[in-house]
Design a protein around this motif. Structure first.
Motif, PDB file in Angstrom:
ATOM      1  N   MET A   1      -1.701  33.224   3.421  1.00  0.00           N
ATOM      2  CA  MET A   1      -2.788  32.169   3.117  1.00  0.00           C
ATOM      3  C   MET A   1      -2.204  30.845   4.181  1.00  0.00           C
ATOM      4  O   MET A   1      -1.244  30.733   4.321  1.00  0.00           O
ATOM      5  N   LYS A   2      -3.450  30.423   4.606  1.00  0.00           N
ATOM      6  CA  LYS A   2      -3.355  29.068   5.398  1.00  0.00           C
ATOM      7  C   LYS A   2      -2.671  27.928   4.672  1.00  0.00           C
ATOM      8  O   LYS A   2      -3.102  27.685   3.459  1.00  0.00           O
ATOM      9  N   LYS A   3      -1.740  27.291   5.082  1.00  0.00           N
ATOM     10  CA  LYS A   3      -1.350  26.005   4.409  1.00  0.00           C
ATOM     11  C   LYS A   3      -1.924  24.669   4.404  1.00  0.00           C
ATOM     12  O   LYS A   3      -2.573  24.420   5.825  1.00  0.00           O
ATOM     13  N   ARG A   4      -2.016  23.986   3.555  1.00  0.00           N
ATOM     14  CA  ARG A   4      -2.881  22.480   3.608  1.00  0.00           C
ATOM     15  C   ARG A   4      -2.088  21.827   3.323  1.00  0.00           C
ATOM     16  O   ARG A   4      -1.153  21.555   2.696  1.00  0.00           O
ATOM     17  N   VAL A   5      -2.293  20.223   4.068  1.00  0.00           N
ATOM     18  CA  VAL A   5      -1.602  19.100   3.670  1.00  0.00           C
ATOM     19  C   VAL A   5      -2.674  17.764   3.512  1.00  0.00           C
ATOM     20  O   VAL A   5      -3.802  18.156   4.008  1.00  0.00           O
ATOM     21  N   ALA A   6      -2.417  17.082   2.430  1.00  0.00           N
ATOM     22  CA  ALA A   6      -3.160  16.143   2.350  1.00  0.00           C
ATOM     23  C   ALA A   6      -2.493  14.783   2.962  1.00  0.00           C
ATOM     24  O   ALA A   6      -1.298  14.545   2.672  1.00  0.00           O
ATOM     25  N   ILE A   7      -3.375  14.075   3.745  1.00  0.00           N
ATOM     26  CA  ILE A   7      -2.680  12.811   4.389  1.00  0.00           C
ATOM     27  C   ILE A   7      -3.558  11.552   3.608  1.00  0.00           C
ATOM     28  O   ILE A   7      -4.483  11.543   3.773  1.00  0.00           O
ATOM     29  N   ILE A   8      -2.927  10.813   3.017  1.00  0.00           N
ATOM     30  CA  ILE A   8      -3.338   9.755   1.881  1.00  0.00           C
ATOM     31  C   ILE A   8      -3.015   8.635   2.887  1.00  0.00           C
ATOM     32  O   ILE A   8      -2.028   8.127   3.052  1.00  0.00           O
ATOM     33  N   LEU A   9      -4.154   8.001   3.177  1.00  0.00           N
ATOM     34  CA  LEU A   9      -4.049   6.590   3.964  1.00  0.00           C
ATOM     35  C   LEU A   9      -3.866   5.497   3.163  1.00  0.00           C
ATOM     36  O   LEU A   9      -4.779   5.241   2.355  1.00  0.00           O
ATOM     37  N   ALA A  10      -2.757   4.944   3.128  1.00  0.00           N
ATOM     38  CA  ALA A  10      -2.371   3.719   2.337  1.00  0.00           C
ATOM     39  C   ALA A  10      -1.689   2.582   3.041  1.00  0.00           C
ATOM     40  O   ALA A  10      -0.846   1.823   2.434  1.00  0.00           O
ATOM     41  N   GLY A  11      -2.236   2.201   4.206  1.00  0.00           N
ATOM     42  CA  GLY A  11      -1.780   1.046   4.993  1.00  0.00           C
ATOM     43  C   GLY A  11      -2.720  -0.067   5.278  1.00  0.00           C
ATOM     44  O   GLY A  11      -2.586  -1.015   6.085  1.00  0.00           O
ATOM     45  N   GLY A  12      -3.722   0.015   4.704  1.00  0.00           N
ATOM     46  CA  GLY A  12      -4.895  -1.058   5.036  1.00  0.00           C
ATOM     47  C   GLY A  12      -4.273  -2.485   4.238  1.00  0.00           C
ATOM     48  O   GLY A  12      -3.625  -2.556   3.634  1.00  0.00           O
ATOM     49  N   LYS A  13      -4.962  -3.464   4.661  1.00  0.00           N
ATOM     50  CA  LYS A  13      -5.021  -4.791   4.189  1.00  0.00           C
ATOM     51  C   LYS A  13      -5.736  -4.947   3.078  1.00  0.00           C
ATOM     52  O   LYS A  13      -5.507  -6.032   2.236  1.00  0.00           O
ATOM     53  N   GLY A  14      -6.786  -4.275   2.748  1.00  0.00           N
ATOM     54  CA  GLY A  14      -7.722  -4.588   1.501  1.00  0.00           C
ATOM     55  C   GLY A  14      -8.274  -5.962   1.484  1.00  0.00           C
ATOM     56  O   GLY A  14      -8.255  -6.442   0.469  1.00  0.00           O
ATOM     57  N   GLN A  15      -8.585  -6.512   2.511  1.00  0.00           N
ATOM     58  CA  GLN A  15      -9.171  -8.074   2.713  1.00  0.00           C
ATOM     59  C   GLN A  15     -10.086  -8.159   1.735  1.00  0.00           C
ATOM     60  O   GLN A  15     -10.463  -9.081   1.064  1.00  0.00           O
ATOM     61  N   ARG A  16     -11.235  -7.320   1.445  1.00  0.00           N
ATOM     62  CA  ARG A  16     -12.423  -7.374   0.835  1.00  0.00           C
ATOM     63  C   ARG A  16     -12.016  -7.283  -0.811  1.00  0.00           C
ATOM     64  O   ARG A  16     -12.932  -7.845  -1.508  1.00  0.00           O
ATOM     65  N   PHE A  17     -10.833  -6.813  -0.950  1.00  0.00           N
ATOM     66  CA  PHE A  17     -10.627  -6.644  -2.519  1.00  0.00           C
ATOM     67  C   PHE A  17      -9.961  -7.721  -2.775  1.00  0.00           C
ATOM     68  O   PHE A  17      -9.759  -8.080  -4.184  1.00  0.00           O
ATOM     69  N   GLN A  18      -9.705  -8.889  -2.047  1.00  0.00           N
ATOM     70  CA  GLN A  18      -8.979  -9.909  -2.574  1.00  0.00           C
ATOM     71  C   GLN A  18      -9.878 -11.154  -3.113  1.00  0.00           C
ATOM     72  O   GLN A  18     -10.999 -11.043  -2.529  1.00  0.00           O
ATOM     73  N   THR A  19      -9.359 -11.825  -3.973  1.00  0.00           N
ATOM     74  CA  THR A  19     -10.348 -12.990  -4.476  1.00  0.00           C
ATOM     75  C   THR A  19      -9.965 -14.438  -3.839  1.00  0.00           C
ATOM     76  O   THR A  19      -8.950 -14.837  -3.243  1.00  0.00           O
ATOM     77  N   LYS A  20     -11.084 -15.199  -3.747  1.00  0.00           N
ATOM     78  CA  LYS A  20     -10.828 -16.532  -3.055  1.00  0.00           C
ATOM     79  C   LYS A  20      -9.515 -17.284  -3.886  1.00  0.00           C
ATOM     80  O   LYS A  20      -9.847 -17.558  -5.047  1.00  0.00           O
ATOM     81  N   ASN A  21      -8.819 -17.833  -2.841  1.00  0.00           N
ATOM     82  CA  ASN A  21      -7.690 -18.698  -3.448  1.00  0.00           C
ATOM     83  C   ASN A  21      -6.893 -17.829  -4.320  1.00  0.00           C
ATOM     84  O   ASN A  21      -5.769 -18.602  -5.061  1.00  0.00           O
ATOM     85  N   GLY A  22      -6.837 -16.687  -4.467  1.00  0.00           N
ATOM     86  CA  GLY A  22      -6.007 -15.827  -5.468  1.00  0.00           C
ATOM     87  C   GLY A  22      -4.796 -15.258  -4.750  1.00  0.00           C
ATOM     88  O   GLY A  22      -4.566 -15.284  -3.348  1.00  0.00           O
ATOM     89  N   ARG A  23      -4.008 -14.914  -5.315  1.00  0.00           N
ATOM     90  CA  ARG A  23      -2.618 -14.080  -4.871  1.00  0.00           C
ATOM     91  C   ARG A  23      -3.166 -12.782  -4.411  1.00  0.00           C
ATOM     92  O   ARG A  23      -3.871 -12.150  -4.891  1.00  0.00           O
ATOM     93  N   TRP A  24      -2.549 -12.474  -3.260  1.00  0.00           N
ATOM     94  CA  TRP A  24      -2.816 -11.162  -2.433  1.00  0.00           C
ATOM     95  C   TRP A  24      -2.428  -9.885  -3.294  1.00  0.00           C
ATOM     96  O   TRP A  24      -1.367  -9.880  -4.145  1.00  0.00           O
TER      97      TRP A  24
END
Length: 335
Positions: free
Chosen positions: A1-24
């Motif tokens: 059976m062919k082997k599978r791998v998941a590559i989870i991308l977790a290096g982003g800055k998440g700029q849109r997730f931040q709140t104004k004047n809030g802690r990162w």
């Protein structure tokens, strides 16, 4: 059976997730139903892959994530940091790092802000690849889920290697470089497997945590499109890599000659994306005269526009836009 791998991308800055004047805040560690998004992602794919890598952009984040995973009893995901490739960063480098770290046959890339991927959908993306080298969801408006795709690892690692060496850092380029792509409609079989299309919920803002809405997909495209632009030029890639290395070592004349030779061969085979890259680097070469540079740039632009036409004909408008954008940049250099 062919082997599978998941590559989870977790290096982003998440700029849109931040709140104004809030802690990162680290988006991957945001709480959803009592667990961080990152933990949800690992749990969503563990039954359809043989191994998983979480790719982060620095050692500090790696240590922090390690503590979180330990707290939640997650022991089946390996934390790794981005490879140092010509000072590049971003999703393509993370994908390349994951591909290099595994010996699997196929890889699934998934962003750390997509916590509700259906196991059935992930398995479908793997099984439907067949002779394609990339399978990626495409909505009826021609937009792609470029960070959620399955890849033929052995082929795509060669493609990513060349792209990184040439200074390209956009994940779309792996799709463009692979030539043989399965464009998967989320409104076809995927909707049968995941009726609410929760697999396509992305957490971009903090409001998204309380409103788990997938992208709205409307249109008539419910069938998959198997795009075949020919085999990727695997035999040419070592020559392209060598041309780039010659340029780095300031052997500019040899580099320009090699890029030009590769471009000619690729143009004969209508491998437009790769030919355009070679012409672009031929034009940038310091051994080129102003006229030679202009001619090479013109040919690069022509190749990018020919590539865009193919994507337009197949309603893959996102990749068409990318190719046209490359052509527009080239044309500015000529002026």
């Amino acid at each position: 059976m062919k082997k599978r791998v998941a590559i989870i991308l977790a290096g982003g800055k998440g700029q849109r997730f931040q709140t104004k004047n809030g802690r990162w805040q680290d988006k991957a560690l945001a709480d959803l139903w009592g667990k961080p998004l990152l933990v949800h992602v690992v749990e969503s794919i563990r039954d359809v892959v043989d191994e998983a890598f979480i790719v982060v952009n620095d050692e500090l984040r790696k240590r922090e994530y390690g503590k979180v995973l330990e707290t939640f009893g997650v022991r089946d995901a390996n934390l790794i940091t981005d490879l140092n490739v010509k000072g590049l960063s971003g999703p393509l480098i993370a994908i390349y790092t994951g591909l290099k770290s595994s010996e699997a046959d196929y890889a699934l890339t998934i962003p750390s802000d997509a916590p509700l991927l259906s196991r059935k959908v992930a398995d479908y993306l793997f099984t439907e690849m067949k002779e394609s080298y990339v399978a990626v969801p495409m909505w009826p408006n021609g937009r792609l889920e470029t960070l959620l795709m399955t890849l033929n690892r052995k082929t795509c690692i060669l493609i990513a290697d060349a792209l990184c060496q040439l200074g390209r850092s956009h994940p779309d380029d792996i799709i463009r470089g692979s030539q043989k792509v399965l464009l998967v409609s989320p409104l076809g079989e995927i909707k049968n497997l995941d009726p609410e299309l929760k697999s396509f919920v992305n957490i971009n803002s903090q409001e998204d945590l309380s409103h788990l809405q997938p992208r709205q997909g409307r249109g008539k495209m419910i069938k998959n499109i198997r795009l075949n632009l020919g085999e990727p030029p695997l035999e040419e890639i070592p020559l392209i890599l060598e041309a780039s290395k010659r340029n780095d070592s300031k052997d500019f004349f040899a580099s320009a000659e090699m890029f030009a030779g590769s471009a000619i061969r690729l143009e004969k085979k209508e491998r437009f994306f790769w030919a355009a890259l070679c012409r672009e680097h031929q034009a940038k070469n310091q051994s080129a005269s102003a006229q030679q540079g202009k001619e090479a740039f013109l040919k690069a632009a022509q190749n990018y526009l020919a590539e865009a036409q193919v994507y337009d004909e197949n309603r893959c408008f996102l990749l068409a836009e990318r190719a046209k954008s490359d052509a527009a940049w080239i044309q500015k250099q000529i002026k």
